[in-house]
Scaffold this active site. Structure first.
Site, PDB file in Angstrom:
ATOM      1  N   LYS A 172     -13.136  42.799 -17.891  1.00  0.00           N
ATOM      2  CA  LYS A 172     -12.116  43.665 -17.308  1.00  0.00           C
ATOM      3  C   LYS A 172     -12.232  45.129 -17.710  1.00  0.00           C
ATOM      4  O   LYS A 172     -12.548  45.465 -18.845  1.00  0.00           O
ATOM      5  CB  LYS A 172     -10.726  43.173 -17.718  1.00  0.00           C
ATOM      6  CG  LYS A 172     -10.392  41.815 -17.144  1.00  0.00           C
ATOM      7  CD  LYS A 172      -9.873  41.915 -15.731  1.00  0.00           C
ATOM      8  CE  LYS A 172      -8.384  42.121 -15.796  1.00  0.00           C
ATOM      9  NZ  LYS A 172      -7.808  42.279 -14.480  1.00  0.00           N
TER      10      LYS A 172
ATOM     11  N   HIS B  69      -0.839  51.714   7.844  1.00  0.00           N
ATOM     12  CA  HIS B  69      -0.473  50.315   7.520  1.00  0.00           C
ATOM     13  C   HIS B  69      -1.487  49.692   6.567  1.00  0.00           C
ATOM     14  O   HIS B  69      -1.661  48.480   6.560  1.00  0.00           O
ATOM     15  CB  HIS B  69      -0.368  49.452   8.780  1.00  0.00           C
ATOM     16  CG  HIS B  69       0.398  50.091   9.893  1.00  0.00           C
ATOM     17  ND1 HIS B  69       1.768  49.957  10.015  1.00  0.00           N
ATOM     18  CD2 HIS B  69       0.011  50.901  10.911  1.00  0.00           C
ATOM     19  CE1 HIS B  69       2.173  50.633  11.083  1.00  0.00           C
ATOM     20  NE2 HIS B  69       1.129  51.233  11.634  1.00  0.00           N
TER      21      HIS B  69
ATOM     22  N   GLU C 172      -1.668  53.150 -13.602  1.00  0.00           N
ATOM     23  CA  GLU C 172      -0.512  52.241 -13.529  1.00  0.00           C
ATOM     24  C   GLU C 172       0.675  52.787 -14.299  1.00  0.00           C
ATOM     25  O   GLU C 172       1.827  52.675 -13.869  1.00  0.00           O
ATOM     26  CB  GLU C 172      -0.895  50.859 -14.059  1.00  0.00           C
ATOM     27  CG  GLU C 172      -1.804  50.097 -13.097  1.00  0.00           C
ATOM     28  CD  GLU C 172      -2.425  48.841 -13.702  1.00  0.00           C
ATOM     29  OE1 GLU C 172      -3.106  48.130 -12.969  1.00  0.00           O
ATOM     30  OE2 GLU C 172      -2.240  48.578 -14.902  1.00  0.00           O
TER      31      GLU C 172
ATOM     32  N   SER D  62      -9.414  44.165 -21.531  1.00  0.00           N
ATOM     33  CA  SER D  62      -8.515  43.032 -21.722  1.00  0.00           C
ATOM     34  C   SER D  62      -8.838  42.371 -23.051  1.00  0.00           C
ATOM     35  O   SER D  62      -9.997  42.334 -23.468  1.00  0.00           O
ATOM     36  CB  SER D  62      -8.711  42.036 -20.588  1.00  0.00           C
ATOM     37  OG  SER D  62      -8.284  40.745 -20.982  1.00  0.00           O
TER      38      SER D  62
END
Ligand code: ARG
Length: 460
Positions: free
Chosen positions: A284, A156, A291, A278
């Site tokens: 960043k 979980h 992804e 970024s």
């Protein structure tokens, strides 16, 4: 417009209809398979005296030259041809005249394209297998190096029990073992040759289908029913299914890497080589590769659904709908191949922050089960032990500390069974290394898997 038919037509094809129908823009990538198939067909035609031996050897020799010329860039596959089959036959005829026109004796583009796609897919299966194997080799190195890198195991997405990086990566290793065995199954099942099935009903020429099957390495021999042969795309659907599962595994793995690489977790650091920045936020460093792998999973599932849907309403035998198999399948093959390569590079260069992982395992009550088991070993029924430890966990949460920080007096407030050996019994090391069941995270159990994996990968 160069096409192989036209005799029974009075007028030319509408330009838009011609373009809509043509497949050269995407089937050109099967040039090698198309030529390979034609070489086998011509060789057999000559051996069977269906065409003269001289014509056969001239065709074979010229086809090899065409292959060389395409490969060296001397000959360009242009869009003026309807498809790759028309291209090869047109160039052949341009170079050797009538002999070239004899190549298509006893053959249809229907069995030709069925063959080309099978040859292409068979290679793609082998290529995919070797890419998954490369990933497994990297995983095995990480497993071997991290037998005692402790980390929390989750259910979980809540800390559950401690495991090791080796054990966690071992789970993915197993998924890729199944993926490879699926690829091997498909390859075995698909390895029969449709060439010689003609348009749908075979041919009156005395073809030797066993011979072409043998020349092209189809160890199941020729396919058994000509109508099925030209309209079967099951093997491709199975392959897309195998690719979808590989992507599902890569996607789950990517998701974990993204979580572990996040500012909150900091379990791992993805190398600069596999990260991006970024345009606005200077701080960043984003896990874009992971992804994208997760993102591309959708289009590979899409390819599988697309072909399943295309095939569901097609009457026997060949119908042009089947041309739709190629773009989606090629796209899936290209993307899964790229995902495997990039993912492997990303994992190979990723750093593990061992102290952070270990600290996280220590501070999430991942040893609570072991504390309960301690009581059980001293005669307390498990359900009572569960309650006792639960109350102690609650106390620790209130006081912001770990079970390991409780004094012996505090333990004893809940049960006088506790003794000084509780600390050793719930240490991270004990929790992991005492898990000796086959398949469990202890180094001892994992070492058995490592020797199995080394053998499986033909290492040593
Ligand atoms: N481009 C076609 C395909 O990919 C080749 C087969 C053409 N056959 C035909 N009867 N038009 O399926």
């Amino acid at each position: 417009m160069a096409q192989l038919w036209g005799g029974r037509f009075k007028n030319g094809t509408d330009k838009a209809a011609y373009d809509f129908n043509a497949s050269i823009t995407f089937d050109r990538r099967m040039y090698h398979e198309d030529i390979e198939g034609s070489i086998a067909h011509a060789t057999m035609l000559g051996e069977q005296d269906i065409i003269s031996k001289d014509d056969a050897s001239l065709i074979v020799k010229t086809l090899k030259e065409i292959l060389d010329d395409v490969e060296s860039g001397k000959l360009e596959i242009t869009e003026e041809y309807e498809d790759i089959h028309s291209f090869v036959e047109a160039i052949l005829t341009e170079r050797i005249g009538d002999a070239g026109k004899r190549l298509h004796t006893g053959r249809s583009r229907n069995d030709q394209v069925a063959l080309d796609m099978k040859l292409y897919t068979r290679k793609a299966i082998d290529d995919m297998d070797s890419r998954v194997m490369k990933l497994q080799k990297v995983l095995l190195r990480i497993i071997e190096e991290n037998l005692d890198t402790y980390m929390p195991g989750f259910t979980h997405l809540q800390k559950a029990q401690p495991v090791t990086v080796a054990h966690h990566f071992g789970a993915y290793f197993e998924m890729f073992v199944r993926d490879r065995s699926r690829l091997a199954d498909i390859r075995k099942r698909m390895n029969s040759c449709p060439l010689g099935s003609g348009a749908l009903a075979g041919t009156t020429y005395p073809l030797n289908r066993e011979r072409t099957a043998e020349l092209l390495g189809f160890d199941l021999g020729p396919t058994r029913n000509s109508m099925d042969s030209v309209s079967d795309r099951d093997y491709l659907i199975e392959f897309l299914d195998a690719l979808a599962l590989i992507m599902m595994h890569l996607s789950r793995f990517s998701e974990e890497v993204i979580i572990w690489n996040s500012n909150e977790y900091r379990f791992v650091e993805i190398d600069d080589a596999y990260s991006t920045g970024s345009s606005i936020m200077p701080q960043k460093k984003n896990p874009d590769i992971a992804e994208l792998v997760r993102g591309k999973t959708g289009r590979v599932y899409g390819a599988l659904m697309s072909l399943l849907t295309t095939m569901k309403g097609i009457p026997l035998a060949y119908d042009k709908d089947m041309q739709e198999d190629k773009e989606v399948a090629f796209d899936a093959m290209d993307n899964v191949g790229a995902c495997l390569e990039l993912f492997t590079g990303m994992i190979d260069t990723m750093k593990f922050r061992k102290p952070v992982m270990e600290n996280s395992a220590k501070n999430g009550f991942t040893n609570a089960t072991d504390a309960a088991d301690y009581l059980v070993k001293k005669g307390v029924p498990f359900r009572d032990a569960h309650g006792i430890i639960g109350r102690l966990v609650l106390k620790c949460i209130d006081e912001s500390k770990a079970l390991d920080d409780l004094t012996l007096e505090e333990w004893r407030e809940e049960s006088d069974v506790f003794d000084n050996d509780i600390y050793e019994a719930i240490s991270l090391k004990t929790c992991v290394e005492k898990r000796l069941t086959f398949g469990a995270p202890s180094a001892e159990s994992m070492k058995k898997n490592i020797s199995y994996y080394r053998n499986y990968l033909n290492l040593d």
